[in-house]
Design a protein around this motif. Structure first.
Motif, PDB file in Angstrom:
ATOM      1  N   THR A 112       0.823  -1.221   0.000  1.00 12.30           N
ATOM      2  CA  THR A 112       0.000   0.000   0.000  1.00 12.30           C
ATOM      3  C   THR A 112       0.851   1.263   0.000  1.00 12.30           C
ATOM      4  N   GLN A 113       2.085   1.167   0.502  1.00 13.78           N
ATOM      5  CA  GLN A 113       2.963   2.335   0.551  1.00 13.78           C
ATOM      6  C   GLN A 113       3.618   2.641  -0.786  1.00 13.78           C
ATOM      7  N   ILE A 114       3.714   1.652  -1.653  1.00 13.48           N
ATOM      8  CA  ILE A 114       4.347   1.869  -2.954  1.00 13.48           C
ATOM      9  C   ILE A 114       3.357   2.613  -3.843  1.00 13.48           C
ATOM     10  N   VAL A 115       3.662   3.887  -4.080  1.00 18.01           N
ATOM     11  CA  VAL A 115       2.743   4.762  -4.789  1.00 18.01           C
ATOM     12  C   VAL A 115       2.675   4.440  -6.281  1.00 18.01           C
ATOM     13  N   ASN A 116       3.818   4.435  -6.946  1.00 16.11           N
ATOM     14  CA  ASN A 116       3.855   4.230  -8.396  1.00 16.11           C
ATOM     15  C   ASN A 116       4.265   2.803  -8.724  1.00 16.11           C
ATOM     16  N   LYS A 117       3.396   1.859  -8.462  1.00  9.17           N
ATOM     17  CA  LYS A 117       3.700   0.448  -8.708  1.00  9.17           C
ATOM     18  C   LYS A 117       3.977   0.178 -10.180  1.00  9.17           C
ATOM     19  N   ASP A 118       3.321   0.944 -11.068  1.00  9.78           N
ATOM     20  CA  ASP A 118       3.492   0.717 -12.501  1.00  9.78           C
ATOM     21  C   ASP A 118       4.880   1.089 -12.988  1.00  9.78           C
ATOM     22  N   SER A 119       5.513   2.083 -12.348  1.00 13.05           N
ATOM     23  CA  SER A 119       6.842   2.501 -12.796  1.00 13.05           C
ATOM     24  C   SER A 119       7.960   1.708 -12.117  1.00 13.05           C
ATOM     25  N   LEU A 120       7.605   0.867 -11.175  1.00 14.43           N
ATOM     26  CA  LEU A 120       8.607   0.085 -10.453  1.00 14.43           C
ATOM     27  C   LEU A 120       8.878  -1.223 -11.193  1.00 14.43           C
ATOM     28  N   SER A 121      10.166  -1.508 -11.427  1.00 12.28           N
ATOM     29  CA  SER A 121      10.508  -2.763 -12.102  1.00 12.28           C
ATOM     30  C   SER A 121      11.115  -3.777 -11.138  1.00 12.28           C
ATOM     31  N   LYS A 122      11.633  -3.309 -10.004  1.00 15.54           N
ATOM     32  CA  LYS A 122      12.224  -4.217  -9.015  1.00 15.54           C
ATOM     33  C   LYS A 122      12.046  -3.654  -7.613  1.00 15.54           C
ATOM     34  N   LEU A 123      12.004  -4.581  -6.670  1.00 13.43           N
ATOM     35  CA  LEU A 123      11.937  -4.246  -5.255  1.00 13.43           C
ATOM     36  C   LEU A 123      12.932  -5.141  -4.536  1.00 13.43           C
ATOM     37  N   ILE A 124      13.708  -4.547  -3.646  1.00 13.28           N
ATOM     38  CA  ILE A 124      14.622  -5.325  -2.808  1.00 13.28           C
ATOM     39  C   ILE A 124      14.168  -5.173  -1.370  1.00 13.28           C
ATOM     40  N   LEU A 125      13.961  -6.292  -0.704  1.00 16.06           N
ATOM     41  CA  LEU A 125      13.630  -6.303   0.716  1.00 16.06           C
ATOM     42  C   LEU A 125      14.867  -6.765   1.478  1.00 16.06           C
ATOM     43  N   VAL A 126      15.311  -5.951   2.431  1.00 16.28           N
ATOM     44  CA  VAL A 126      16.453  -6.304   3.260  1.00 16.28           C
ATOM     45  C   VAL A 126      15.889  -6.794   4.590  1.00 16.28           C
ATOM     46  N   LEU A 127      16.080  -8.077   4.836  1.00 18.34           N
ATOM     47  CA  LEU A 127      15.479  -8.725   5.994  1.00 18.34           C
ATOM     48  C   LEU A 127      16.503  -8.908   7.104  1.00 18.34           C
ATOM     49  N   GLN A 128      16.091  -8.592   8.318  1.00 21.28           N
ATOM     50  CA  GLN A 128      16.943  -8.852   9.480  1.00 21.28           C
ATOM     51  C   GLN A 128      16.522 -10.127  10.183  1.00 21.28           C
ATOM     52  N   ASN A 129      15.308 -10.544   9.932  1.00 29.34           N
ATOM     53  CA  ASN A 129      14.763 -11.735  10.560  1.00 29.34           C
ATOM     54  C   ASN A 129      14.144 -12.575   9.452  1.00 29.34           C
ATOM     55  N   HIS A 130      13.575 -13.694   9.778  1.00 31.86           N
ATOM     56  CA  HIS A 130      13.012 -14.531   8.725  1.00 31.86           C
ATOM     57  C   HIS A 130      11.654 -13.997   8.263  1.00 31.86           C
ATOM     58  N   ILE A 131      11.217 -14.484   7.133  1.00 35.49           N
ATOM     59  CA  ILE A 131       9.952 -14.080   6.539  1.00 35.49           C
ATOM     60  C   ILE A 131       9.033 -15.306   6.553  1.00 35.49           C
ATOM     61  N   THR A 132       7.794 -15.127   6.981  1.00 38.54           N
ATOM     62  CA  THR A 132       6.876 -16.254   7.094  1.00 38.54           C
ATOM     63  C   THR A 132       6.474 -16.757   5.712  1.00 38.54           C
ATOM     64  N   SER A 133       5.985 -17.986   5.665  1.00 39.97           N
ATOM     65  CA  SER A 133       5.573 -18.563   4.386  1.00 39.97           C
ATOM     66  C   SER A 133       4.398 -17.787   3.785  1.00 39.97           C
ATOM     67  N   GLN A 134       3.493 -17.295   4.618  1.00 43.18           N
ATOM     68  CA  GLN A 134       2.372 -16.490   4.118  1.00 43.18           C
ATOM     69  C   GLN A 134       2.859 -15.174   3.529  1.00 43.18           C
TER      70      GLN A 134
END
Length: 191
Positions: A112-134
């Motif tokens: 919801t925070q990503i305003v211009n989703k159409d102009s975005l070609s990549k996203l990088i998430l930097v994780l400090q902890n694990h990410i759930t399967s969901q």
């Protein structure tokens, strides 16, 4: 990087223990120093991938970083947005997730925070902890490529960590040499 704070080793038994990253920290908090190093590394990576990254952003000193972001940086303020030099219509966004486990609600919040989703070609998430399967399933719903960066962990009880007396927070560089795969480098954070 200058190699400081890394533990170098390969499967042939050639090991070298260097200083822990935390030993390079001045009077400030370790947390701000880790964010500083992570952000700088990501900026360098983006520049190497062909994105427009001002040298000023990469060359910021730790003191200036702390002045701008504080001793305890808010991960939301560390976001990086850049355009590809060869095609400015291709944009990338880097989001630092906090120290908590990344759950599906966090991914929904990012969406919801990503305003211009159409102009975005990549996203990088930097994780400090694990990410759930969901949360991983929610990430797969994005219409653009999402990369997840998380430093794998090595338990302090691991045989190698115990052998060399490694402490929590140290980063270990492991070099694997194989006939088929050649040389392969990976990093682990002692946890």
């Amino acid at each position: 990087m200058d190699g400081g704070g890394w533990f170098d080793g390969d499967l042939n038994g050639d090991f070298e223990v260097k200083r822990c990253l935390s030993s390079f920290v001045d009077e400030g908090r370790i947390e701000s120093h880790r964010y500083y190093l992570a952000r700088r590394t990501l900026l360098e990576m983006l520049r190497d991938r062909g994105y427009s990254i001002p040298a000023l952003d990469i060359d910021i000193s730790l003191q200036d970083f702390r002045s701008f972001y504080s001793q305890k940086p808010d991960p939301d303020r560390l976001r990086i947005s850049a355009a590809l030099r060869s095609d400015p219509s291709k944009k990338i966004l880097v989001i630092f997730c906090g120290p908590d486990v990344v759950k599906v609600n966090a991914i929904r919040s990012i969406a919801t925070q990503i305003v211009n989703k159409d102009s975005l070609s990549k996203l990088i998430l930097v994780l400090q902890n694990h990410i759930t399967s969901q949360a991983l399933k929610a990430v797969d719903l994005f219409s653009f490529q999402v990369e997840k960066f998380q430093l794998p962990r090595m338990l302090q009880q691991d045989a190698i960590a115990r052998y060399y007396g490694l402490e929590k927070g140290q980063v270990v560089k492991v070099i694997y040499n194989g006939e088929i795969t050649g040389s392969h480098v990976t990093y682990r954070c002692v946890w």
